[in-house]
Design a protein around this motif. Structure first.
Motif, PDB file in Angstrom:
ATOM      1  N   PRO A  60      73.938  23.572  57.323  1.00 37.47           N
ATOM      2  CA  PRO A  60      72.704  23.883  58.042  1.00 37.47           C
ATOM      3  C   PRO A  60      71.775  22.662  58.054  1.00 37.47           C
ATOM      4  O   PRO A  60      71.718  21.926  57.080  1.00 37.47           O
ATOM      5  CB  PRO A  60      72.080  25.039  57.255  1.00 37.47           C
ATOM      6  CG  PRO A  60      72.990  25.336  56.129  1.00 37.47           C
ATOM      7  CD  PRO A  60      74.138  24.388  56.166  1.00 37.47           C
ATOM      8  N   PRO A  61      71.079  22.459  59.128  1.00 37.98           N
ATOM      9  CA  PRO A  61      70.214  21.277  59.217  1.00 37.98           C
ATOM     10  C   PRO A  61      68.942  21.447  58.387  1.00 37.98           C
ATOM     11  O   PRO A  61      68.530  22.560  58.058  1.00 37.98           O
ATOM     12  CB  PRO A  61      69.883  21.214  60.703  1.00 37.98           C
ATOM     13  CG  PRO A  61      69.961  22.633  61.164  1.00 37.98           C
ATOM     14  CD  PRO A  61      71.054  23.268  60.338  1.00 37.98           C
ATOM     15  N   ALA A  62      68.356  20.304  58.069  1.00 37.99           N
ATOM     16  CA  ALA A  62      67.053  20.324  57.410  1.00 37.99           C
ATOM     17  C   ALA A  62      66.036  20.905  58.375  1.00 37.99           C
ATOM     18  O   ALA A  62      66.239  20.914  59.584  1.00 37.99           O
ATOM     19  CB  ALA A  62      66.659  18.915  56.995  1.00 37.99           C
ATOM     20  N   LYS A  63      64.931  21.393  57.839  1.00 38.33           N
ATOM     21  CA  LYS A  63      63.918  21.998  58.703  1.00 38.33           C
ATOM     22  C   LYS A  63      62.535  21.433  58.389  1.00 38.33           C
ATOM     23  O   LYS A  63      62.285  20.949  57.291  1.00 38.33           O
ATOM     24  CB  LYS A  63      63.928  23.515  58.546  1.00 38.33           C
ATOM     25  CG  LYS A  63      63.695  23.976  57.126  1.00 38.33           C
ATOM     26  CD  LYS A  63      63.900  25.462  56.974  1.00 38.33           C
ATOM     27  CE  LYS A  63      63.843  25.823  55.499  1.00 38.33           C
ATOM     28  NZ  LYS A  63      64.210  27.168  55.237  1.00 38.33           N
ATOM     29  N   VAL A  64      61.684  21.499  59.359  1.00 34.36           N
ATOM     30  CA  VAL A  64      60.291  21.089  59.183  1.00 34.36           C
ATOM     31  C   VAL A  64      59.505  22.334  58.823  1.00 34.36           C
ATOM     32  O   VAL A  64      59.621  23.368  59.480  1.00 34.36           O
ATOM     33  CB  VAL A  64      59.729  20.434  60.464  1.00 34.36           C
ATOM     34  CG1 VAL A  64      58.258  20.115  60.306  1.00 34.36           C
ATOM     35  CG2 VAL A  64      60.516  19.185  60.808  1.00 34.36           C
ATOM     36  N   THR A  65      58.702  22.241  57.745  1.00 37.82           N
ATOM     37  CA  THR A  65      57.909  23.383  57.299  1.00 37.82           C
ATOM     38  C   THR A  65      56.431  23.036  57.345  1.00 37.82           C
ATOM     39  O   THR A  65      56.051  21.877  57.387  1.00 37.82           O
ATOM     40  CB  THR A  65      58.288  23.793  55.861  1.00 37.82           C
ATOM     41  OG1 THR A  65      58.010  22.700  54.974  1.00 37.82           O
ATOM     42  CG2 THR A  65      59.746  24.176  55.757  1.00 37.82           C
ATOM     43  N   LEU A  66      55.607  24.049  57.305  1.00 38.18           N
ATOM     44  CA  LEU A  66      54.153  23.895  57.259  1.00 38.18           C
ATOM     45  C   LEU A  66      53.649  24.713  56.088  1.00 38.18           C
ATOM     46  O   LEU A  66      53.854  25.925  56.020  1.00 38.18           O
ATOM     47  CB  LEU A  66      53.520  24.386  58.569  1.00 38.18           C
ATOM     48  CG  LEU A  66      51.995  24.293  58.668  1.00 38.18           C
ATOM     49  CD1 LEU A  66      51.546  22.837  58.627  1.00 38.18           C
ATOM     50  CD2 LEU A  66      51.515  24.951  59.947  1.00 38.18           C
ATOM     51  N   SER A  67      53.015  24.051  55.121  1.00 33.23           N
ATOM     52  CA  SER A  67      52.520  24.748  53.927  1.00 33.23           C
ATOM     53  C   SER A  67      51.228  25.494  54.227  1.00 33.23           C
ATOM     54  O   SER A  67      50.630  25.333  55.288  1.00 33.23           O
ATOM     55  CB  SER A  67      52.274  23.738  52.800  1.00 33.23           C
ATOM     56  OG  SER A  67      51.106  22.982  53.072  1.00 33.23           O
ATOM     57  N   GLY A  68      50.779  26.277  53.261  1.00 27.14           N
ATOM     58  CA  GLY A  68      49.513  26.987  53.390  1.00 27.14           C
ATOM     59  C   GLY A  68      48.334  26.039  53.512  1.00 27.14           C
ATOM     60  O   GLY A  68      47.278  26.405  54.015  1.00 27.14           O
ATOM     61  N   ALA A  69      48.505  24.797  53.016  1.00 29.41           N
ATOM     62  CA  ALA A  69      47.451  23.791  53.109  1.00 29.41           C
ATOM     63  C   ALA A  69      47.600  22.950  54.369  1.00 29.41           C
ATOM     64  O   ALA A  69      47.009  21.874  54.478  1.00 29.41           O
ATOM     65  CB  ALA A  69      47.479  22.899  51.872  1.00 29.41           C
ATOM     66  N   ASN A  70      48.420  23.431  55.330  1.00 25.22           N
ATOM     67  CA  ASN A  70      48.639  22.754  56.606  1.00 25.22           C
ATOM     68  C   ASN A  70      49.240  21.363  56.464  1.00 25.22           C
ATOM     69  O   ASN A  70      48.885  20.439  57.192  1.00 25.22           O
ATOM     70  CB  ASN A  70      47.344  22.692  57.427  1.00 25.22           C
ATOM     71  CG  ASN A  70      46.875  24.065  57.823  1.00 25.22           C
ATOM     72  OD1 ASN A  70      47.676  24.911  58.194  1.00 25.22           O
ATOM     73  ND2 ASN A  70      45.585  24.294  57.727  1.00 25.22           N
ATOM     74  N   LYS A  71      50.169  21.204  55.526  1.00 19.74           N
ATOM     75  CA  LYS A  71      50.900  19.951  55.372  1.00 19.74           C
ATOM     76  C   LYS A  71      52.320  20.157  55.888  1.00 19.74           C
ATOM     77  O   LYS A  71      52.994  21.103  55.509  1.00 19.74           O
ATOM     78  CB  LYS A  71      50.956  19.527  53.910  1.00 19.74           C
ATOM     79  CG  LYS A  71      49.641  19.072  53.353  1.00 19.74           C
ATOM     80  CD  LYS A  71      49.798  18.596  51.931  1.00 19.74           C
ATOM     81  CE  LYS A  71      48.451  18.196  51.357  1.00 19.74           C
ATOM     82  NZ  LYS A  71      48.561  17.803  49.956  1.00 19.74           N
ATOM     83  N   PHE A  72      52.751  19.249  56.738  1.00 18.90           N
ATOM     84  CA  PHE A  72      54.120  19.286  57.229  1.00 18.90           C
ATOM     85  C   PHE A  72      55.037  18.650  56.198  1.00 18.90           C
ATOM     86  O   PHE A  72      54.672  17.696  55.531  1.00 18.90           O
ATOM     87  CB  PHE A  72      54.246  18.527  58.559  1.00 18.90           C
ATOM     88  CG  PHE A  72      53.626  19.255  59.706  1.00 18.90           C
ATOM     89  CD1 PHE A  72      54.299  20.315  60.295  1.00 18.90           C
ATOM     90  CD2 PHE A  72      52.392  18.899  60.188  1.00 18.90           C
ATOM     91  CE1 PHE A  72      53.733  21.008  61.352  1.00 18.90           C
ATOM     92  CE2 PHE A  72      51.816  19.567  61.252  1.00 18.90           C
ATOM     93  CZ  PHE A  72      52.494  20.630  61.831  1.00 18.90           C
ATOM     94  N   ALA A  73      56.253  19.194  56.072  1.00 20.26           N
ATOM     95  CA  ALA A  73      57.245  18.659  55.146  1.00 20.26           C
ATOM     96  C   ALA A  73      58.622  18.768  55.770  1.00 20.26           C
ATOM     97  O   ALA A  73      58.860  19.606  56.643  1.00 20.26           O
ATOM     98  CB  ALA A  73      57.211  19.429  53.823  1.00 20.26           C
ATOM     99  N   LEU A  74      59.509  17.946  55.306  1.00 19.83           N
ATOM    100  CA  LEU A  74      60.910  18.019  55.675  1.00 19.83           C
ATOM    101  C   LEU A  74      61.613  18.677  54.493  1.00 19.83           C
ATOM    102  O   LEU A  74      61.510  18.191  53.365  1.00 19.83           O
ATOM    103  CB  LEU A  74      61.471  16.620  55.943  1.00 19.83           C
ATOM    104  CG  LEU A  74      62.888  16.543  56.458  1.00 19.83           C
ATOM    105  CD1 LEU A  74      63.013  17.277  57.793  1.00 19.83           C
ATOM    106  CD2 LEU A  74      63.309  15.089  56.627  1.00 19.83           C
ATOM    107  N   GLU A  75      62.301  19.798  54.741  1.00 19.70           N
ATOM    108  CA  GLU A  75      62.890  20.595  53.659  1.00 19.70           C
ATOM    109  C   GLU A  75      64.363  20.844  53.933  1.00 19.70           C
ATOM    110  O   GLU A  75      64.772  21.058  55.080  1.00 19.70           O
ATOM    111  CB  GLU A  75      62.140  21.923  53.552  1.00 19.70           C
ATOM    112  CG  GLU A  75      62.548  22.773  52.383  1.00 19.70           C
ATOM    113  CD  GLU A  75      61.687  24.018  52.282  1.00 19.70           C
ATOM    114  OE1 GLU A  75      62.069  25.047  52.870  1.00 19.70           O
ATOM    115  OE2 GLU A  75      60.633  23.949  51.629  1.00 19.70           O
TER     116      GLU A  75
END
Length: 186
Positions: A13-28
């Protein structure tokens, strides 16, 4: 003879881009055990002295200067490893000569595998000592914390200090035990 068709192995499965509760984007990663996110902060400070005369005969020579500086100009990375470990590295390129020198603001690895417990391994960060120091500089009313809070915190904790400890956190309490060492650069 029957032909057997071999199916190609399934792609991971590919990595995904997430958005935290503090509105920070991450690569997960797809399994959620690994992540990396860029983080930063920029707080600008300016001051000016209008109609100021440095050679005032009544007051004597004065050393006031108008200016502009980046009080906080931080850039770094944060994320998790193996599911139960978190890391962060934050470098502050701002500050002025009357505050803490620029340098590492935090560089720490923490274990979060126990419910409501965070174990901080030896590293650089600001141990929480008062409610005001536990509150992000993005969320305080003024650009600087109050003088009494700074005086109390600098006796045992303060900014950019090597430390190690454990925190117990719930909706109704925060208990921590830390060993602190010298400030960054000492």
């Amino acid at each position: 003879t029957a032909l057997q068709t071999a199916s190609a192995p399934a792609a991971p499965p590919p990595a995904k881009v997430t958005l935290s509760g503090a509105n920070k984007f991450a690569l997960e990663s797809a399994d959620g055990k690994y992540s990396i996110a860029l983080t930063g902060r920029l707080h600008l400070d300016t001051g000016g002295y209008l109609n100021f005369k440095p050679d005032n005969a009544a007051l004597g020579p004065q050393r006031l200067a108008s200016g502009f500086n980046a009080r906080r100009a931080r850039i770094g990375v944060t994320g998790k490893l193996f599911g139960d470990w978190t890391y962060n590295f934050l470098y502050d390129t701002g500050n002025s000569q009357d505050t803490t020198a620029r340098g590492i603001q935090s560089a720490q690895i923490s274990y979060t595998g126990f419910k409501n417990v965070i174990i901080d391994l030896p590293g650089y960060s600001e141990p929480y000592y008062t409610l005001e120091t536990a509150t992000s500089s993005n969320d305080i009313i003024f650009m600087e914390r109050s003088s009494p809070s700074n005086v109390a915190a600098n006796f045992t904790s303060g900014d950019f200090r090597i430390n190690s400890g454990v925190r117990f956190i719930d909706d109704r309490y925060w208990i921590g035990l830390y060993m602190t060492g010298p400030a960054q650069g000492d």
